[in-house]
Scaffold this motif. Structure first.
Motif, mmCIF file in Angstrom:
data_model
loop_
_atom_site.group_PDB
_atom_site.id
_atom_site.type_symbol
_atom_site.label_atom_id
_atom_site.label_comp_id
_atom_site.label_asym_id
_atom_site.label_seq_id
_atom_site.Cartn_x
_atom_site.Cartn_y
_atom_site.Cartn_z
ATOM 1 N N LYS A 10 67.573 23.322 25.305
ATOM 2 C CA LYS A 10 67.991 23.077 23.752
ATOM 3 C C LYS A 10 67.828 21.606 23.472
ATOM 4 O O LYS A 10 67.840 20.806 24.360
ATOM 5 N N ARG A 12 66.424 18.172 21.672
ATOM 6 C CA ARG A 12 65.087 17.379 21.705
ATOM 7 C C ARG A 12 63.917 17.990 22.090
ATOM 8 O O ARG A 12 62.743 17.971 21.300
ATOM 9 N N LYS A 54 71.394 24.413 27.938
ATOM 10 C CA LYS A 54 71.573 22.855 28.009
ATOM 11 C C LYS A 54 70.731 22.417 29.366
ATOM 12 O O LYS A 54 70.645 23.194 30.367
ATOM 13 N N GLY A 73 63.613 17.905 31.137
ATOM 14 C CA GLY A 73 63.342 16.382 31.261
ATOM 15 C C GLY A 73 63.127 16.033 32.743
ATOM 16 O O GLY A 73 64.054 16.493 33.606
ATOM 17 N N ASP A 75 64.520 13.360 33.726
ATOM 18 C CA ASP A 75 65.786 12.846 34.080
ATOM 19 C C ASP A 75 66.533 13.862 34.667
ATOM 20 O O ASP A 75 67.526 13.662 35.586
ATOM 21 N N ILE A 76 66.494 15.023 34.038
ATOM 22 C CA ILE A 76 67.667 16.088 34.548
ATOM 23 C C ILE A 76 67.096 16.595 35.801
ATOM 24 O O ILE A 76 67.733 17.054 36.520
ATOM 25 N N CYS A 95 59.970 8.987 27.390
ATOM 26 C CA CYS A 95 61.166 7.742 27.476
ATOM 27 C C CYS A 95 61.198 7.060 28.854
ATOM 28 O O CYS A 95 60.330 7.596 29.937
ATOM 29 N N LYS A 120 75.273 8.610 32.159
ATOM 30 C CA LYS A 120 75.461 9.900 32.251
ATOM 31 C C LYS A 120 74.514 10.505 33.464
ATOM 32 O O LYS A 120 74.714 11.740 33.735
ATOM 33 N N GLU A 163 64.157 5.131 24.324
ATOM 34 C CA GLU A 163 62.930 5.877 23.869
ATOM 35 C C GLU A 163 62.301 4.646 22.823
ATOM 36 O O GLU A 163 61.585 3.847 23.062
HETATM 37 N N1 LIG Z 1 65.713 9.194 22.865
HETATM 38 C C1 LIG Z 1 65.902 10.085 23.586
HETATM 39 N N2 LIG Z 1 67.383 10.349 24.278
HETATM 40 C C2 LIG Z 1 67.474 11.065 24.974
HETATM 41 N N3 LIG Z 1 66.792 12.096 25.604
HETATM 42 C C3 LIG Z 1 65.552 11.994 25.273
HETATM 43 C C4 LIG Z 1 65.084 10.973 24.429
HETATM 44 N N4 LIG Z 1 63.633 11.079 24.124
HETATM 45 C C5 LIG Z 1 63.337 12.282 24.928
HETATM 46 N N5 LIG Z 1 64.432 12.962 25.772
HETATM 47 C C6 LIG Z 1 64.244 13.819 26.664
HETATM 48 O O1 LIG Z 1 65.155 14.761 26.087
HETATM 49 C C7 LIG Z 1 66.098 15.556 26.910
HETATM 50 C C8 LIG Z 1 67.566 15.417 26.119
HETATM 51 O O2 LIG Z 1 67.329 16.331 25.052
HETATM 52 P P1 LIG Z 1 68.786 16.587 24.356
HETATM 53 O O3 LIG Z 1 68.472 16.966 22.717
HETATM 54 O O4 LIG Z 1 69.365 18.102 25.110
HETATM 55 O O5 LIG Z 1 69.920 15.259 24.395
HETATM 56 P P2 LIG Z 1 71.311 14.962 24.975
HETATM 57 O O6 LIG Z 1 71.631 14.135 24.256
HETATM 58 O O7 LIG Z 1 70.938 14.524 26.535
HETATM 59 O O8 LIG Z 1 71.900 16.396 25.037
HETATM 60 P P3 LIG Z 1 73.368 16.636 24.567
HETATM 61 O O9 LIG Z 1 73.510 16.276 23.318
HETATM 62 O O10 LIG Z 1 73.600 18.117 25.157
HETATM 63 O O11 LIG Z 1 74.373 15.549 25.502
HETATM 64 C C9 LIG Z 1 66.323 14.394 27.887
HETATM 65 O O12 LIG Z 1 66.761 15.046 29.099
HETATM 66 C C10 LIG Z 1 65.125 13.628 27.899
HETATM 67 O O13 LIG Z 1 64.305 14.250 28.960
#
Ligand SMILES: Nc1ncnc2c1ncn2[C@@H]1O[C@H](COP(=O)(O)OP(=O)(O)OP(=O)(O)O)[C@@H](O)[C@H]1O
Ligand SMILES: O=P(O)(O)OC[C@H]1O[C@H](OP(=O)(O)OP(=O)(O)O)[C@H](O)[C@@H]1O
Length: 214
Positions: A10, A12, A54, A73, A75-76, A95, A120, A163
């Motif tokens: 879900k 980004r 998620k 990602g 990262d995950i 990123c 996080k 990013e």
């Molecule tokens: N600027 C960025 N910030 C965070 N994640 C990014 C960014 N650019 C790319 N990504 C990728 O997008 C994924 C995160 O997307 P998501 O929209 O779910 O953000 P999140 O803030 O980590 O989620 P949540 O809002 O559930 O805490 C990350 O795991 C990473 O791989």
């Protein structure tokens, strides 16, 4: 032929994942409807099922085989440390995972001092400081707005995603060290790879033709 199940992340990454699948003829228009509360979608013709989860839950579904394939990602994947095959860099969602803080924290990193690190991503931070830098730190887990931590004095530095760098700039922080580059990856359940190898390899090779920065 059984259904192959694909878990998407879900937020980004979702739209670009759907765009990429669409480019290889796998459409799931219904998933773009943000007002819908439906959780799982089926493409009868291609014998595919899709769901959005998620990010941190995607590797869990894939490890247990509740999804054959996942997109999430790097990262995950690093943070969750699940047993799965990471088969492909999809080239979007680029990123960097970085150690960030005020300029004044730079010397604390160089002098191997006992500092507090808010993040996080405690597993990624732990691996970086303990296994790569051999620096003992105190890790503090946060769930968002990580950049606040050094500003209000919760920690000296953070480990977080950068990013464009605008969040850091707008809060007077800097990248102090780079941990690793990140992007969206495709992951596969280890048993599915054996049992459904042919279909999964076909999907991988189709995707390779449309991936940016192969
Ligand atoms: N600027 C960025 N910030 C965070 N994640 C990014 C960014 N650019 C790319 N990504 C990728 O997008 C994924 C995160 O997307 P998501 O929209 O779910 O953000 P999140 O803030 O980590 O989620 P949540 O809002 O559930 O805490 C990350 O795991 C990473 O791989
Ligand atoms: O370098 P930038 O382009 O500014 O992007 C990086 C920022 O985006 C992410 O936060 P997110 O928007 O996911 O919000 P969060 O802090 O609530 O997790 C990340 O944690 C950084 O704060």
């Amino acid at each position: 032929m059984r259904y192959l199940t694909i878990a998407l992340t879900k937020g980004r990454l979702a739209e670009k994942t759907l765009d990429m699948l669409e480019q290889i003829g796998i459409t799931c228009e219904e998933m773009r409807d943000k007002s819908s509360r439906k959780l799982i979608f089926v493409n009868e013709e291609l014998k595919l099922r899709f769901f959005l989860a998620k990010g941190p839950d995607v590797p869990t579904y894939v490890e247990y085989g509740a999804a054959d394939i996942g997109v999430t990602g790097k990262d995950i994947i690093l943070e969750e440390g699940r047993k799965l095959y990471e088969v492909m860099d999809l080239g979007f969602g680029k990123c960097r995972m970085c150690v960030c803080g005020p300029e004044s924290a730079r010397e604390l990193l160089h002098n191997n001092q006992l500092i507090r690190v808010a993040t996080k991503y405690p597993n990624i931070a732990k691996d970086y400081f303990y296994n790569q830098k051999h620096q003992t730190v105190e890790l503090i887990k946060l769930n968002g707005s990580i950049e606040l931590a050094p500003i209000v004095g919760l920690s000296e530095v953070i480990v977080d995603i950068v990013e464009t760098g605008s969040t850091l700039r707008e809060n007077g922080l800097k990248v102090l060290e780079e941990v690793c580059p990140l992007s969206a990856r495709m992951v596969v359940n280890q048993v599915s790879m054996k049992m459904e190898g042919e279909r999964i390899h076909k999907l991988i090779s189709d995707l390779r033709n449309v991936v940016i920065d192969k």
